[in-house]
Design a protein around this motif. Structure first.
Motif, PDB file in Angstrom:
ATOM      1  N   ASP A  69      -4.307   3.842  -2.562  1.00  0.00           N
ATOM      2  CA  ASP A  69      -4.975   3.622  -3.851  1.00  0.00           C
ATOM      3  C   ASP A  69      -6.282   2.847  -3.689  1.00  0.00           C
ATOM      4  N   ASP A  70      -6.351   2.094  -2.597  1.00  0.00           N
ATOM      5  CA  ASP A  70      -7.530   1.272  -2.333  1.00  0.00           C
ATOM      6  C   ASP A  70      -8.521   2.092  -1.497  1.00  0.00           C
TER       7      ASP A  70
ATOM      8  N   ASN B 243     -10.888   1.274   0.229  1.00  0.00           N
ATOM      9  CA  ASN B 243     -11.309   0.615   1.477  1.00  0.00           C
ATOM     10  C   ASN B 243     -10.172   0.459   2.485  1.00  0.00           C
TER      11      ASN B 243
ATOM     12  N   TYR C 162       0.850  -1.191   0.000  1.00  0.00           N
ATOM     13  CA  TYR C 162       0.000   0.000   0.000  1.00  0.00           C
ATOM     14  C   TYR C 162       0.880   1.232   0.000  1.00  0.00           C
TER      15      TYR C 162
END
Ligand code: TMP
Ligand code: ASP
Length: 239
Positions: free
Chosen positions: A21-22, A24, A3
């Protein structure tokens, strides 16, 4: 999965939160900053950020394995961890096994009384109001959580206490009390969030009753760094 830290979303008293970037997943970064009495007392406990990060992750991994859902995803570095993005339920959940702190003060009893059963209480997480004590009915009236969420939070909190008491006993520490926070994931799951560290627990050596937690800073006892390191050393060994 690696991440990557994107923009800062939030800065609290002891941690910063960054996007990834995620959508969640966020990254929490632990600081050495220490505050007490709703931020009125400020200081630094050198090395605390790294200790609280690694200790929280160690405990969250064990609790997850014991069936308690947590926000933990992956430790990224000494101070940084990827966690599930949640909206924090604005309730500070406090479990007590032994009288201390605001309990002793509020009810006019000495510190150190061992309870037959643990107690639970909620504070409304609101710095402007000084985190006032709140009950289930008030929390429902203010729509801070649903009855189902409150019931689940209580169940998880007592389960955390059962496990945490054992982990601490195994390293010669009495778990006096602690504060938990829970969050809600995008799909509505209630998970244990925030941290479990000497910032958020009272930890007394079982033999000497020496305080091994943030009360050393709150009460100007000295030796906060050494106390945090001692808990870390006992909990993690040479990891
Ligand atoms: P208290 O006795 O001051 O109410 O604290 C109970 C527990 O909650 C203790 O282990 C310290 C922790 N705590 C926090 O983590 N954050 C806070 O803001 C406060 C007041 C207490
Ligand atoms: N949350 C308190 C503060 O804001 C710290 C504490 O007593 O743990 O400063």
């Amino acid at each position: 999965m690696a991440y990557e830290k994107k923009e800062q979303l939030y800065e609290g008293k002891a941690k910063k939160v960054y996007a990834t970037d995620d959508p969640n997943v966020v990254i929490v970064s632990y600081k050495d900053d220490a505050t007490a009495f709703n931020g009125q007392k400020k200081g630094t406990i050198t090395g605390k950020g790294a200790i609280n990060n690694r200790m929280t992750n160690n405990l969250m991994r064990r609790l997850e394995a014991a069936g308690i859902p947590t926000h933990y995803v992956e430790e990224l570095s000494d101070r940084e961890t990827a966690v599930k993005k949640v909206s924090i339920v604005p309730l500070e959940v406090i479990i007590r096994n032994i009288s201390a702190g605001s309990f002793a003060k509020r009810y006019g009893v000495e510190e150190g009384i061992v309870f037959d059963e643990p107690t639970i209480e909620f504070s409304y997480k609101n710095d402007d109001l000084g985190d006032p004590l709140i009950n289930d009915y008030h929390a429902l009236a203010l729509k801070l959580a649903t009855q189902g969420e409150i019931d689940l939070i209580k169940k998880y909190a007592f389960a955390v206490n059962d496990h945490l008491k054992d982990y601490m006993k195994a390293i010669g520490i009495d778990l006096v009390d602690f504060k938990l926070e829970f969050g809600k994931t995008a799909d509505g799951q209630i998970v244990l969030a925030d941290e479990i560290s000497p910032d958020t627990c009272r930890l007394w050596d079982e033999k000497t009753h020496e305080k091994l937690d943030k009360d050393r800073f709150r009460r100007d006892l000295g030796g906060a760094e050494e106390a945090y390191e001692e808990v870390m050393r006992r909990l993690m060994g040479d990891q």
